[in-house]
Design a protein around this motif. Structure first.
Motif, mmCIF file in Angstrom:
data_model
loop_
_atom_site.group_PDB
_atom_site.id
_atom_site.type_symbol
_atom_site.label_atom_id
_atom_site.label_comp_id
_atom_site.label_asym_id
_atom_site.label_seq_id
_atom_site.Cartn_x
_atom_site.Cartn_y
_atom_site.Cartn_z
ATOM 1 N N GLY A 1 -4.089 -3.142 -3.157
ATOM 2 C CA GLY A 1 -3.304 -2.898 -4.368
ATOM 3 C C GLY A 1 -4.075 -2.076 -5.383
ATOM 4 O O GLY A 1 -3.538 -1.136 -5.984
ATOM 5 N N CYS B 1 -7.318 -10.961 -13.912
ATOM 6 C CA CYS B 1 -7.787 -11.204 -12.541
ATOM 7 C C CYS B 1 -8.697 -12.422 -12.486
ATOM 8 O O CYS B 1 -8.595 -13.261 -11.574
ATOM 9 C CB CYS B 1 -8.535 -9.983 -12.012
ATOM 10 S SG CYS B 1 -7.503 -8.561 -11.592
ATOM 11 N N ALA C 1 -0.644 -14.144 -5.635
ATOM 12 C CA ALA C 1 0.360 -13.186 -6.099
ATOM 13 C C ALA C 1 -0.024 -12.616 -7.461
ATOM 14 O O ALA C 1 0.093 -11.403 -7.699
ATOM 15 C CB ALA C 1 1.736 -13.852 -6.172
ATOM 16 N N ALA C 2 -0.488 -13.471 -8.359
ATOM 17 C CA ALA C 2 -0.905 -13.007 -9.677
ATOM 18 C C ALA C 2 -2.112 -12.083 -9.568
ATOM 19 O O ALA C 2 -2.200 -11.061 -10.264
ATOM 20 C CB ALA C 2 -1.230 -14.197 -10.573
ATOM 21 N N ILE D 1 -2.978 -10.170 -7.031
ATOM 22 C CA ILE D 1 -2.557 -8.878 -6.468
ATOM 23 C C ILE D 1 -1.908 -8.018 -7.546
ATOM 24 O O ILE D 1 -2.198 -6.823 -7.685
ATOM 25 C CB ILE D 1 -1.594 -9.104 -5.294
ATOM 26 C CG1 ILE D 1 -2.325 -9.732 -4.111
ATOM 27 C CG2 ILE D 1 -0.939 -7.785 -4.870
ATOM 28 C CD1 ILE D 1 -1.418 -10.245 -3.024
ATOM 29 N N THR D 2 -1.028 -8.618 -8.353
ATOM 30 C CA THR D 2 -0.369 -7.875 -9.429
ATOM 31 C C THR D 2 -1.379 -7.344 -10.431
ATOM 32 O O THR D 2 -1.331 -6.166 -10.844
ATOM 33 C CB THR D 2 0.647 -8.776 -10.142
ATOM 34 O OG1 THR D 2 1.608 -9.242 -9.194
ATOM 35 C CG2 THR D 2 1.352 -8.022 -11.263
ATOM 36 N N ASP D 3 -2.321 -8.193 -10.822
ATOM 37 C CA ASP D 3 -3.328 -7.788 -11.801
ATOM 38 C C ASP D 3 -4.240 -6.704 -11.238
ATOM 39 O O ASP D 3 -4.680 -5.808 -11.972
ATOM 40 C CB ASP D 3 -4.158 -9.001 -12.227
ATOM 41 C CG ASP D 3 -3.325 -10.052 -12.948
ATOM 42 O OD1 ASP D 3 -2.310 -9.681 -13.560
ATOM 43 O OD2 ASP D 3 -3.679 -11.248 -12.872
ATOM 44 N N ARG D 4 -4.503 -6.758 -9.950
ATOM 45 C CA ARG D 4 -5.331 -5.727 -9.333
ATOM 46 C C ARG D 4 -4.610 -4.376 -9.329
ATOM 47 O O ARG D 4 -5.236 -3.325 -9.509
ATOM 48 C CB ARG D 4 -5.691 -6.129 -7.902
ATOM 49 C CG ARG D 4 -6.707 -7.236 -7.816
ATOM 50 C CD ARG D 4 -8.102 -6.732 -8.074
ATOM 51 N NE ARG D 4 -8.609 -5.965 -6.950
ATOM 52 C CZ ARG D 4 -9.710 -5.235 -6.982
ATOM 53 N NH1 ARG D 4 -10.400 -5.115 -8.098
ATOM 54 N NH2 ARG D 4 -10.127 -4.571 -5.905
ATOM 55 N N CYS D 5 -3.311 -4.382 -9.120
ATOM 56 C CA CYS D 5 -2.547 -3.130 -9.188
ATOM 57 C C CYS D 5 -2.616 -2.530 -10.590
ATOM 58 O O CYS D 5 -2.770 -1.312 -10.756
ATOM 59 C CB CYS D 5 -1.098 -3.375 -8.780
ATOM 60 S SG CYS D 5 -0.852 -3.743 -7.031
ATOM 61 N N VAL D 6 -2.501 -3.392 -11.614
ATOM 62 C CA VAL D 6 -2.614 -2.921 -13.002
ATOM 63 C C VAL D 6 -4.010 -2.360 -13.245
ATOM 64 O O VAL D 6 -4.181 -1.315 -13.893
ATOM 65 C CB VAL D 6 -2.294 -4.058 -13.983
ATOM 66 C CG1 VAL D 6 -2.535 -3.613 -15.425
ATOM 67 C CG2 VAL D 6 -0.852 -4.525 -13.813
#
Length: 490
Positions: free
Chosen positions: A66, A105, A112-113, A115-120
């Motif tokens: 991500g 992170c 799930a959280a 992964i989302t924070d890593r994309c950001v």
């Protein structure tokens, strides 16, 4: 400016007070270091993250993928946004968002959280990192630019090694019983310090033009480039873990086709006098195309080596995260020393440093193959080969960046920045996917784990040496360009 201008005594940063220019560079490179740290520090923390969050193998792949996908996908866009809205403004915005995402992170309650924070995090890094090279190209001239590019090259490449080392230290230290979380939380105080320093040390952006001549963001180019990169990167990151299902190969083919469409679209925008997302005219700068070719080969091998060697140490030999990280010390030390101080060598040897460094990398990979075959720990031969590898990387990457970019005109600095940073990132992703698959396939064929892992690393290292030999072609072409530019002034 010609290639020979690097040897001239001018040493100034345009538009920056002399006392602040190197502090400004340190602040900018601090953001670059954080972005690289988070790309590699996670590798040695993956077992702890999996255990702490009860994450599946696919989820762990997305923790890495991500970030990588978002980062690579938006680098060219980040460079263009800097030219439109201001490099300091975009750097600071990316830095603040990156710091906040790092905090998220470190506090993530589930996979799930995270992964989302890593994309950001990856998207914020893509807004921040291209501005650094743009500032170097626009604010530094002559010998000062060469020194700044050398520092940039050291951080770009040695930062990844430091990420592996630091990751091993932080995970093994288990600070406050937080296991893997400090690998992200360490960014928070550092990011805050940098955010406070940016307005004080980085010159303000010039006022934006709002008239008909103002630069516009090429939304069509963005709509093609972002999915093109994503379609290539994500399958490469996830492919081996998923067994390379048909959709991964289909996505890669679609991404390559979209990349071709992007090139055609950008040429059409430039032909009608528009403002393309990436001005392909930058590739006509003397030495840039040859330098990017060599940089691709070197970084693909380097990124893949970090991946497979870490796997060999931890999964193959059963070493701890701390010991695995410390194994990179000879490489990191020589890389940093040679990469920064190469400018002190006599000027007549500068043009041949890049090809000489690539040759040293090939020799080092051959030495690593000899040291680890059969599952041996490697001993002194391995440490010597790692030191030679660091020397070769330090002698090749900073000169490659300096000599490739010196001929880029200032108006194309954002395009060169986006192109170089994207090349570095994509090369490492492709290298990890390709060579990582070779290593894992060979390591799983049977026999004792150390012996199978050692054989796999030896074979993969031979392929690294072959890739370095291929990259030597571009390095020699760049050397001819540098010498050709210097010849008329003799």
């Amino acid at each position: 400016m010609t290639m020979l201008d690097l040897a001239r005594p001018r040493d100034r940063a345009a538009g920056a007070p002399p006392g602040h220019r190197w502090l400004m560079l340190a602040v900018l490179l601090g953001g670059q270091f954080m972005a690289l740290l988070d790309a590699f520090v996670v590798n040695v923390a993956m077992p702890s993250i999996g255990a702490g969050l009860h994450a599946s193998g696919a989820a762990l792949q997305l923790v890495v993928g991500g970030y990588t996908a978002a980062y690579a996908m938006l680098l060219i866009t980040g460079a263009r946004l800097g030219s439109r809205y201001g490099v300091r403004r975009m750097y600071l915005l990316g830095l603040v968002v990156f710091t906040m995402a790092s905090l998220a992170c470190g506090l993530a309650p589930d996979a799930a959280a995270l992964i989302t924070d890593r994309c950001v995090q990856g998207a914020a890094a893509a807004m921040m990192v291209p501005q650094i090279m743009s500032v170097v190209q626009l604010r530094f001239e002559g010998a000062a630019r060469a020194t700044a590019l050398s520092a940039f090259g050291v951080v770009v490449s040695a930062g990844s090694v430091v990420g592996v080392v630091l990751g091993g230290i932080l995970v093994s230290a288990n600070l406050f019983g937080a296991t893997w979380r400090p690998v992200f939380l360490i960014n928070v105080p550092f990011g805050i310090l940098l955010a406070v320093a940016v307005p004080r040390l980085v010159p303000a952006d010039p006022p934006r033009s709002a008239g008909p001549g103002a630069r516009r963001l090429d939304l069509r180019g963005l709509a093609i480039a972002a999915p093109a990169v994503c379609l290539v990167v994500l399958p490469l990151v996830l492919g081996h873990d998923l067994g390379w299902p048909p959709w991964t190969l289909a996505c890669i083919v679609a991404g390559v086709l979209l990349a071709g469409a992007f090139v055609r679209a950008e040429r059409a925008v430039a032909a009608r006098g528009g403002d393309p997302l990436l001005d392909l005219a930058v590739l006509r700068a003397p030495g840039l195309a040859a330098g990017l070719g060599t940089l691709s080969a070197v970084m693909a091998g380097y990124g893949a080596f970090l991946f497979v060697f870490t796997l060999h140490l931890q999964a193959g030999l059963g070493e701890s995260a701390l010991r695995a990280g410390l194994s990179y010390v000879p490489m990191a030390g020589m890389f940093g020393l040679v990469g920064y101080f190469w400018r002190r060598l006599p000027g007549r040897v500068h043009p041949v440093l890049a090809p000489a460094g690539v040759v040293l990398c090939a020799v080092a990979y051959l030495g690593i193959a000899a040291a680890v075959r059969g599952g041996a720990a490697g001993g002194m031969l391995l440490w010597l080969a790692l030191a030679v590898a660091g020397t070769g990387l330090g002698a090749s990457i900073p000169p490659l960046l300096t000599q490739s970019l010196v001929g880029v005109p200032p108006r194309l600095a954002p395009d060169a920045s986006g192109l170089v940073t994207t090349t570095v990132q994509l090369s490492q992703v492709v290298g990890v996917a390709g060579f990582g698959t070779v290593y894992l396939s060979l390591a799983q064929r049977g026999g004792t784990v150390p012996a199978a892992s050692g054989h796999a690393l030896a074979v993969t290292s031979l392929l690294f040496a072959l890739l370095a030999a291929i990259g030597l072609t571009g390095a020699l072409a760049l050397t001819r360009t540098v010498l050709g530019a210097a010849a008329p002034r003799r």
